[in-house]
Write a protein that holds these residues in place. Structure first.
Motif, PDB file in Angstrom:
ATOM      1  N   SER A  17       0.837  -1.202   0.000  1.00  0.00           N
ATOM      2  CA  SER A  17       0.000   0.000   0.000  1.00  0.00           C
ATOM      3  C   SER A  17       0.872   1.253   0.000  1.00  0.00           C
ATOM      4  CB  SER A  17      -0.897   0.029   1.237  1.00  0.00           C
ATOM      5  OG  SER A  17      -1.785  -1.058   1.265  1.00  0.00           O
ATOM      6  N   LEU A  18       0.312   2.310  -0.565  1.00  0.00           N
ATOM      7  CA  LEU A  18       0.915   3.640  -0.526  1.00  0.00           C
ATOM      8  C   LEU A  18      -0.209   4.656  -0.441  1.00  0.00           C
ATOM      9  CD1 LEU A  18       3.706   3.735  -3.294  1.00  0.00           C
ATOM     10  CD2 LEU A  18       4.051   3.931  -0.830  1.00  0.00           C
ATOM     11  N   ARG A  19       0.115   5.829   0.101  1.00  0.00           N
ATOM     12  CA  ARG A  19      -0.857   6.923   0.094  1.00  0.00           C
ATOM     13  C   ARG A  19      -0.209   8.156  -0.511  1.00  0.00           C
ATOM     14  NH1 ARG A  19      -4.302  10.163   4.720  1.00  0.00           N
ATOM     15  NH2 ARG A  19      -2.290  11.165   5.132  1.00  0.00           N
ATOM     16  N   LEU A  20      -0.868   8.700  -1.506  1.00  0.00           N
ATOM     17  CA  LEU A  20      -0.437   9.939  -2.128  1.00  0.00           C
ATOM     18  C   LEU A  20      -1.282  11.090  -1.594  1.00  0.00           C
ATOM     19  CD1 LEU A  20      -0.157   8.844  -5.887  1.00  0.00           C
ATOM     20  CD2 LEU A  20       1.549   8.631  -4.066  1.00  0.00           C
ATOM     21  N   SER A  21      -0.659  12.248  -1.492  1.00  0.00           N
ATOM     22  CA  SER A  21      -1.409  13.435  -1.116  1.00  0.00           C
ATOM     23  C   SER A  21      -1.076  14.578  -2.066  1.00  0.00           C
ATOM     24  CB  SER A  21      -1.125  13.837   0.327  1.00  0.00           C
ATOM     25  OG  SER A  21       0.220  14.214   0.467  1.00  0.00           O
ATOM     26  N   CYS A  22      -2.028  15.469  -2.216  1.00  0.00           N
ATOM     27  CA  CYS A  22      -1.841  16.629  -3.080  1.00  0.00           C
ATOM     28  C   CYS A  22      -2.548  17.814  -2.438  1.00  0.00           C
ATOM     29  CB  CYS A  22      -2.402  16.365  -4.469  1.00  0.00           C
ATOM     30  SG  CYS A  22      -2.336  17.815  -5.561  1.00  0.00           S
ATOM     31  N   ALA A  23      -1.791  18.864  -2.174  1.00  0.00           N
ATOM     32  CA  ALA A  23      -2.333  20.068  -1.568  1.00  0.00           C
ATOM     33  C   ALA A  23      -2.375  21.190  -2.605  1.00  0.00           C
ATOM     34  CB  ALA A  23      -1.482  20.489  -0.380  1.00  0.00           C
ATOM     35  N   ALA A  24      -3.536  21.825  -2.711  1.00  0.00           N
ATOM     36  CA  ALA A  24      -3.717  22.933  -3.646  1.00  0.00           C
ATOM     37  C   ALA A  24      -3.567  24.258  -2.922  1.00  0.00           C
ATOM     38  CB  ALA A  24      -5.088  22.844  -4.300  1.00  0.00           C
ATOM     39  N   SER A  25      -3.095  25.242  -3.662  1.00  0.00           N
ATOM     40  CA  SER A  25      -2.828  26.555  -3.050  1.00  0.00           C
ATOM     41  C   SER A  25      -4.044  27.466  -3.031  1.00  0.00           C
ATOM     42  CB  SER A  25      -1.690  27.254  -3.812  1.00  0.00           C
ATOM     43  OG  SER A  25      -2.066  27.472  -5.159  1.00  0.00           O
ATOM     44  N   ARG A  26      -5.183  26.965  -3.543  1.00  0.00           N
ATOM     45  CA  ARG A  26      -6.405  27.751  -3.566  1.00  0.00           C
ATOM     46  C   ARG A  26      -7.417  27.182  -2.573  1.00  0.00           C
ATOM     47  NH1 ARG A  26      -6.773  30.803  -8.441  1.00  0.00           N
ATOM     48  NH2 ARG A  26      -8.759  31.522  -7.609  1.00  0.00           N
ATOM     49  N   ASP A  27      -8.376  28.008  -2.167  1.00  0.00           N
ATOM     50  CA  ASP A  27      -9.398  27.540  -1.229  1.00  0.00           C
ATOM     51  C   ASP A  27     -10.354  26.594  -1.955  1.00  0.00           C
ATOM     52  OD1 ASP A  27     -10.458  30.376  -2.336  1.00  0.00           O
ATOM     53  OD2 ASP A  27     -12.158  29.062  -1.915  1.00  0.00           O
ATOM     54  N   ARG A  28     -11.054  25.790  -1.180  1.00  0.00           N
ATOM     55  CA  ARG A  28     -11.854  24.716  -1.762  1.00  0.00           C
ATOM     56  C   ARG A  28     -13.011  25.238  -2.604  1.00  0.00           C
ATOM     57  NH1 ARG A  28     -16.446  23.337   1.458  1.00  0.00           N
ATOM     58  NH2 ARG A  28     -16.575  24.549   3.384  1.00  0.00           N
ATOM     59  N   PHE A  29     -13.438  26.459  -2.365  1.00  0.00           N
ATOM     60  CA  PHE A  29     -14.568  27.008  -3.116  1.00  0.00           C
ATOM     61  C   PHE A  29     -14.174  27.356  -4.547  1.00  0.00           C
ATOM     62  CE2 PHE A  29     -17.247  26.931   0.429  1.00  0.00           C
ATOM     63  CZ  PHE A  29     -16.531  27.355   1.535  1.00  0.00           C
ATOM     64  N   SER A  30     -12.876  27.466  -4.795  1.00  0.00           N
ATOM     65  CA  SER A  30     -12.377  27.761  -6.133  1.00  0.00           C
ATOM     66  C   SER A  30     -12.232  26.510  -6.987  1.00  0.00           C
ATOM     67  CB  SER A  30     -11.020  28.459  -6.044  1.00  0.00           C
ATOM     68  OG  SER A  30     -11.096  29.645  -5.296  1.00  0.00           O
ATOM     69  N   ILE A  31     -12.292  25.346  -6.355  1.00  0.00           N
ATOM     70  CA  ILE A  31     -11.948  24.088  -7.022  1.00  0.00           C
ATOM     71  C   ILE A  31     -13.197  23.374  -7.523  1.00  0.00           C
ATOM     72  CG2 ILE A  31     -10.887  21.825  -6.738  1.00  0.00           C
ATOM     73  CD1 ILE A  31      -9.063  23.139  -4.608  1.00  0.00           C
ATOM     74  N   GLU A  32     -13.204  23.119  -8.824  1.00  0.00           N
ATOM     75  CA  GLU A  32     -14.320  22.375  -9.435  1.00  0.00           C
ATOM     76  C   GLU A  32     -14.090  20.870  -9.315  1.00  0.00           C
ATOM     77  OE1 GLU A  32     -14.953  23.322 -13.535  1.00  0.00           O
ATOM     78  OE2 GLU A  32     -16.474  21.784 -13.813  1.00  0.00           O
ATOM     79  N   THR A  33     -12.896  20.422  -9.678  1.00  0.00           N
ATOM     80  CA  THR A  33     -12.557  19.001  -9.656  1.00  0.00           C
ATOM     81  C   THR A  33     -11.103  18.844  -9.269  1.00  0.00           C
ATOM     82  OG1 THR A  33     -14.110  18.612 -11.477  1.00  0.00           O
ATOM     83  CG2 THR A  33     -12.559  16.848 -10.985  1.00  0.00           C
ATOM     84  N   MET A  34     -10.807  17.781  -8.549  1.00  0.00           N
ATOM     85  CA  MET A  34      -9.433  17.503  -8.143  1.00  0.00           C
ATOM     86  C   MET A  34      -9.236  16.002  -8.118  1.00  0.00           C
ATOM     87  SD  MET A  34      -7.545  19.412  -4.981  1.00  0.00           S
ATOM     88  CE  MET A  34      -5.793  19.250  -4.701  1.00  0.00           C
ATOM     89  N   GLY A  35      -8.011  15.568  -8.370  1.00  0.00           N
ATOM     90  CA  GLY A  35      -7.799  14.134  -8.329  1.00  0.00           C
ATOM     91  C   GLY A  35      -6.441  13.745  -8.859  1.00  0.00           C
ATOM     92  N   TRP A  36      -6.370  12.526  -9.419  1.00  0.00           N
ATOM     93  CA  TRP A  36      -5.101  11.969  -9.874  1.00  0.00           C
ATOM     94  C   TRP A  36      -5.235  11.323 -11.247  1.00  0.00           C
ATOM     95  CZ3 TRP A  36      -0.652  12.549  -7.127  1.00  0.00           C
ATOM     96  CH2 TRP A  36      -0.782  12.981  -5.805  1.00  0.00           C
ATOM     97  N   TYR A  37      -4.202  11.523 -12.039  1.00  0.00           N
ATOM     98  CA  TYR A  37      -3.976  10.794 -13.280  1.00  0.00           C
ATOM     99  C   TYR A  37      -2.626  10.097 -13.151  1.00  0.00           C
ATOM    100  CZ  TYR A  37      -7.828  13.059 -15.808  1.00  0.00           C
ATOM    101  OH  TYR A  37      -9.073  13.474 -16.231  1.00  0.00           O
ATOM    102  N   ARG A  38      -2.366   9.166 -14.059  1.00  0.00           N
ATOM    103  CA  ARG A  38      -1.058   8.514 -14.063  1.00  0.00           C
ATOM    104  C   ARG A  38      -0.603   8.240 -15.488  1.00  0.00           C
ATOM    105  NH1 ARG A  38      -2.719   2.521 -11.634  1.00  0.00           N
ATOM    106  NH2 ARG A  38      -3.820   1.753 -13.505  1.00  0.00           N
ATOM    107  N   GLN A  39       0.703   8.120 -15.640  1.00  0.00           N
ATOM    108  CA  GLN A  39       1.278   7.799 -16.941  1.00  0.00           C
ATOM    109  C   GLN A  39       2.238   6.639 -16.782  1.00  0.00           C
ATOM    110  OE1 GLN A  39       2.969  11.132 -19.027  1.00  0.00           O
ATOM    111  NE2 GLN A  39       2.958  10.020 -20.972  1.00  0.00           N
ATOM    112  N   PRO A  40       1.806   5.431 -17.168  1.00  0.00           N
ATOM    113  CA  PRO A  40       2.699   4.271 -17.118  1.00  0.00           C
ATOM    114  C   PRO A  40       3.817   4.421 -18.141  1.00  0.00           C
ATOM    115  CG  PRO A  40       0.392   3.610 -17.243  1.00  0.00           C
ATOM    116  CD  PRO A  40       0.441   5.058 -17.574  1.00  0.00           C
ATOM    117  N   PRO A  41       4.912   3.701 -17.964  1.00  0.00           N
ATOM    118  CA  PRO A  41       6.024   3.785 -18.924  1.00  0.00           C
ATOM    119  C   PRO A  41       5.575   3.466 -20.343  1.00  0.00           C
ATOM    120  CG  PRO A  41       6.665   2.541 -16.974  1.00  0.00           C
ATOM    121  CD  PRO A  41       5.208   2.786 -16.852  1.00  0.00           C
TER     122      PRO A  41
END
Length: 116
Positions: A17-41
């Motif tokens: 298991s692993l846990r990733l985190s991502c912090a945005a510099s804007r307040d939550r009311f400014s954010i429409e969508t947030m999440g994760w994408y990945r690019q395999p080799p």
């Protein structure tokens, strides 16, 4: 726009298991969508999981049931808990954030390697 700070990647054995985190510099009311994408080799960037301002989540079929996306709204931070990791989950994981009325922003990427 928005600055995204990612953390939590690394090397893990299969079924770990692993846990990733991502912090945005804007307040939550400014954010429409947030999440994760990945690019395999050698492959294109793909959706992993996203959450919208109403709390609705979307997962890729390949991670559904193994990965869980959560959000700390007060801190504009999202977490991706990744369980039962497989070698095919190896990729550079990118945080994604779309602000209301603006285009998408991306984090710098964090490497996740699943290998014995």
């Amino acid at each position: 726009q928005v600055q995204l700070v990612e953390s939590g990647g690394g090397l893990v054995q299969p079924w770990g298991s692993l846990r990733l985190s991502c912090a945005a510099s804007r307040d939550r009311f400014s954010i429409e969508t947030m999440g994760w994408y990945r690019q395999p080799p050698g492959k294109q960037r793909e959706l992993v999981a996203t959450i919208d301002s109403g709390g609705s989540k979307k997962y890729a079929d390949s991670v559904n049931g193994r990965f869980t996306l959560s959000r700390d709204g007060a801190k504009s931070t999202v977490y991706l808990q990744m369980n039962s990791l497989k070698p095919e989950d190896t990729a550079v994981y990118y945080c994604y954030c779309k602000l209301w009325g603006l285009g998408a922003s991306w984090g710098q990427g964090t490497q996740v390697t699943v290998s014995s």
